[in-house]
Design a protein around this motif. Sequence first.
Motif, PDB file in Angstrom:
ATOM      1  N   ASP A   3      11.329   4.692  -2.950  1.00 51.19           N
ATOM      2  CA  ASP A   3      10.724   3.865  -2.060  1.00 51.19           C
ATOM      3  C   ASP A   3       9.716   2.963  -2.131  1.00 51.19           C
ATOM      4  O   ASP A   3       9.714   1.680  -1.685  1.00 51.19           O
ATOM      5  CB  ASP A   3      10.168   4.963  -0.926  1.00 51.19           C
ATOM      6  N   HIS A   4       8.756   3.285  -3.105  1.00 45.50           N
ATOM      7  CA  HIS A   4       7.920   2.435  -3.582  1.00 45.50           C
ATOM      8  C   HIS A   4       8.179   1.155  -4.211  1.00 45.50           C
ATOM      9  O   HIS A   4       7.821  -0.025  -3.815  1.00 45.50           O
ATOM     10  CB  HIS A   4       6.624   3.126  -4.603  1.00 45.50           C
ATOM     11  N   LYS A   5       9.230   1.444  -4.992  1.00 51.28           N
ATOM     12  CA  LYS A   5       9.732   0.015  -5.438  1.00 51.28           C
ATOM     13  C   LYS A   5      10.368  -0.840  -4.349  1.00 51.28           C
ATOM     14  O   LYS A   5      10.523  -2.023  -4.572  1.00 51.28           O
ATOM     15  CB  LYS A   5      10.822   0.402  -6.873  1.00 51.28           C
ATOM     16  N   GLU A   6      11.088  -0.175  -3.749  1.00 48.09           N
ATOM     17  CA  GLU A   6      11.935  -0.952  -2.541  1.00 48.09           C
ATOM     18  C   GLU A   6      10.893  -1.695  -1.757  1.00 48.09           C
ATOM     19  O   GLU A   6      11.067  -2.878  -1.361  1.00 48.09           O
ATOM     20  CB  GLU A   6      12.861   0.038  -1.671  1.00 48.09           C
ATOM     21  N   THR A   7       9.883  -0.909  -1.345  1.00 49.88           N
ATOM     22  CA  THR A   7       8.850  -1.595  -0.563  1.00 49.88           C
ATOM     23  C   THR A   7       8.196  -2.732  -1.442  1.00 49.88           C
ATOM     24  O   THR A   7       8.136  -3.860  -0.598  1.00 49.88           O
ATOM     25  CB  THR A   7       7.665  -0.424  -0.316  1.00 49.88           C
ATOM     26  N   TYR A  75      -0.482  -6.400  -1.376  1.00 45.61           N
ATOM     27  CA  TYR A  75      -1.489  -6.948  -2.228  1.00 45.61           C
ATOM     28  C   TYR A  75      -1.166  -6.288  -3.683  1.00 45.61           C
ATOM     29  O   TYR A  75      -0.993  -5.056  -3.734  1.00 45.61           O
ATOM     30  CB  TYR A  75      -2.836  -6.533  -1.921  1.00 45.61           C
ATOM     31  N   ALA A  76      -0.790  -6.944  -4.919  1.00 44.58           N
ATOM     32  CA  ALA A  76      -0.356  -6.599  -5.983  1.00 44.58           C
ATOM     33  C   ALA A  76      -0.994  -7.275  -7.067  1.00 44.58           C
ATOM     34  O   ALA A  76      -1.142  -8.470  -7.081  1.00 44.58           O
ATOM     35  CB  ALA A  76       1.000  -6.467  -5.984  1.00 44.58           C
ATOM     36  N   ARG A  77      -1.178  -6.345  -8.258  1.00 42.29           N
ATOM     37  CA  ARG A  77      -1.400  -6.981  -9.698  1.00 42.29           C
ATOM     38  C   ARG A  77      -0.340  -6.632 -10.260  1.00 42.29           C
ATOM     39  O   ARG A  77       0.118  -5.351 -10.392  1.00 42.29           O
ATOM     40  CB  ARG A  77      -2.715  -6.286 -10.175  1.00 42.29           C
ATOM     41  N   ILE A  78       0.391  -7.507 -10.784  1.00 44.55           N
ATOM     42  CA  ILE A  78       1.789  -7.336 -11.420  1.00 44.55           C
ATOM     43  C   ILE A  78       1.666  -7.871 -13.108  1.00 44.55           C
ATOM     44  O   ILE A  78       1.236  -8.970 -13.363  1.00 44.55           O
ATOM     45  CB  ILE A  78       2.892  -8.213 -10.916  1.00 44.55           C
ATOM     46  N   ALA A  79       1.829  -7.013 -13.916  1.00 41.34           N
ATOM     47  CA  ALA A  79       1.896  -7.119 -15.245  1.00 41.34           C
ATOM     48  C   ALA A  79       3.134  -7.260 -15.920  1.00 41.34           C
ATOM     49  O   ALA A  79       4.117  -6.680 -15.613  1.00 41.34           O
ATOM     50  CB  ALA A  79       0.864  -6.169 -16.025  1.00 41.34           C
ATOM     51  N   GLY A  80       3.224  -8.379 -16.885  1.00 44.81           N
ATOM     52  CA  GLY A  80       4.146  -8.309 -17.739  1.00 44.81           C
ATOM     53  C   GLY A  80       4.561  -9.189 -18.927  1.00 44.81           C
ATOM     54  O   GLY A  80       3.034  -9.581 -19.303  1.00 44.81           O
ATOM     55  N   VAL A 124      -0.072  -1.527  -6.676  1.00 47.40           N
ATOM     56  CA  VAL A 124       0.262  -2.165  -5.417  1.00 47.40           C
ATOM     57  C   VAL A 124      -0.431  -1.373  -4.083  1.00 47.40           C
ATOM     58  O   VAL A 124      -0.754  -0.247  -4.263  1.00 47.40           O
ATOM     59  CB  VAL A 124       1.539  -1.666  -5.190  1.00 47.40           C
ATOM     60  N   TRP A 125      -0.858  -2.155  -3.277  1.00 53.66           N
ATOM     61  CA  TRP A 125      -1.257  -1.766  -2.146  1.00 53.66           C
ATOM     62  C   TRP A 125      -0.358  -2.518  -1.224  1.00 53.66           C
ATOM     63  O   TRP A 125      -0.352  -3.835  -0.870  1.00 53.66           O
ATOM     64  CB  TRP A 125      -2.939  -2.361  -1.836  1.00 53.66           C
ATOM     65  N   ALA A 126       0.137  -1.572  -0.277  1.00 58.48           N
ATOM     66  CA  ALA A 126       1.092  -1.905   0.991  1.00 58.48           C
ATOM     67  C   ALA A 126       0.559  -1.523   2.168  1.00 58.48           C
ATOM     68  O   ALA A 126       0.268  -0.464   2.561  1.00 58.48           O
ATOM     69  CB  ALA A 126       2.575  -1.165   0.629  1.00 58.48           C
ATOM     70  N   HIS A 152      -1.084   3.032  -1.633  1.00 59.14           N
ATOM     71  CA  HIS A 152      -1.751   2.440  -2.974  1.00 59.14           C
ATOM     72  C   HIS A 152      -1.041   3.346  -3.890  1.00 59.14           C
ATOM     73  O   HIS A 152      -1.125   4.607  -3.991  1.00 59.14           O
ATOM     74  CB  HIS A 152      -3.294   2.746  -2.950  1.00 59.14           C
ATOM     75  N   PHE A 153      -0.308   2.530  -4.700  1.00 62.41           N
ATOM     76  CA  PHE A 153       0.651   3.157  -5.882  1.00 62.41           C
ATOM     77  C   PHE A 153       0.778   2.390  -6.984  1.00 62.41           C
ATOM     78  O   PHE A 153       0.482   1.075  -7.015  1.00 62.41           O
ATOM     79  CB  PHE A 153       1.972   3.677  -5.173  1.00 62.41           C
ATOM     80  N   SER A 154       1.183   2.939  -7.861  1.00 55.56           N
ATOM     81  CA  SER A 154       1.487   2.297  -9.523  1.00 55.56           C
ATOM     82  C   SER A 154       2.785   2.319  -9.697  1.00 55.56           C
ATOM     83  O   SER A 154       3.485   3.110  -9.382  1.00 55.56           O
ATOM     84  CB  SER A 154       0.787   2.702 -10.404  1.00 55.56           C
TER      85      SER A 154
END
Length: 157
Positions: A3-7, A75-80, A124-126, A152-154
Amino acid sequence: MSDHKETFWDRLEDINAGMLGLNATARFLPMSHYADDDTNTLWFITAKGTDLVKALQSGPQDGTYIVSSEKKGLYARIAGRLSLSDDKEQLDELWNTVASSWFEDGPQDPDVQLVRMDLTDAEVWATEGSLSFLYEIAKSKVTGSKPDMGDHFSLTF
């Protein structure tokens, strides 16, 4: 997909831009992203003369992409891992009117450079948006409870 990834992916698709930078530098630039949730990849179309492209010519590097959208509640900080790509099919698939505004000769423009970001993780903050925020603040004043500001999740990709 959780669910978190889908969001995360659903909301990210509705956001047009964020700030992209290499972890080795403190310089972040506004960029439009193109999300591919099947491969956990973000794509960017940029110019070959940019500092980002020059830095990536020596090989892939760790990067961060920051998105912030009150309207979409993400609101997200995405690393890669960022790398240069010469994938013409991918470029043709991503090409749109926004990209054509920057490159007169279309995807064949000699200055076009495709950048690939293979995601590793995200914080992530949704939220439910500004009306929900105002409601939660008002409710907290009446009830004395802490406002519910969303999830709020990672994520790990």
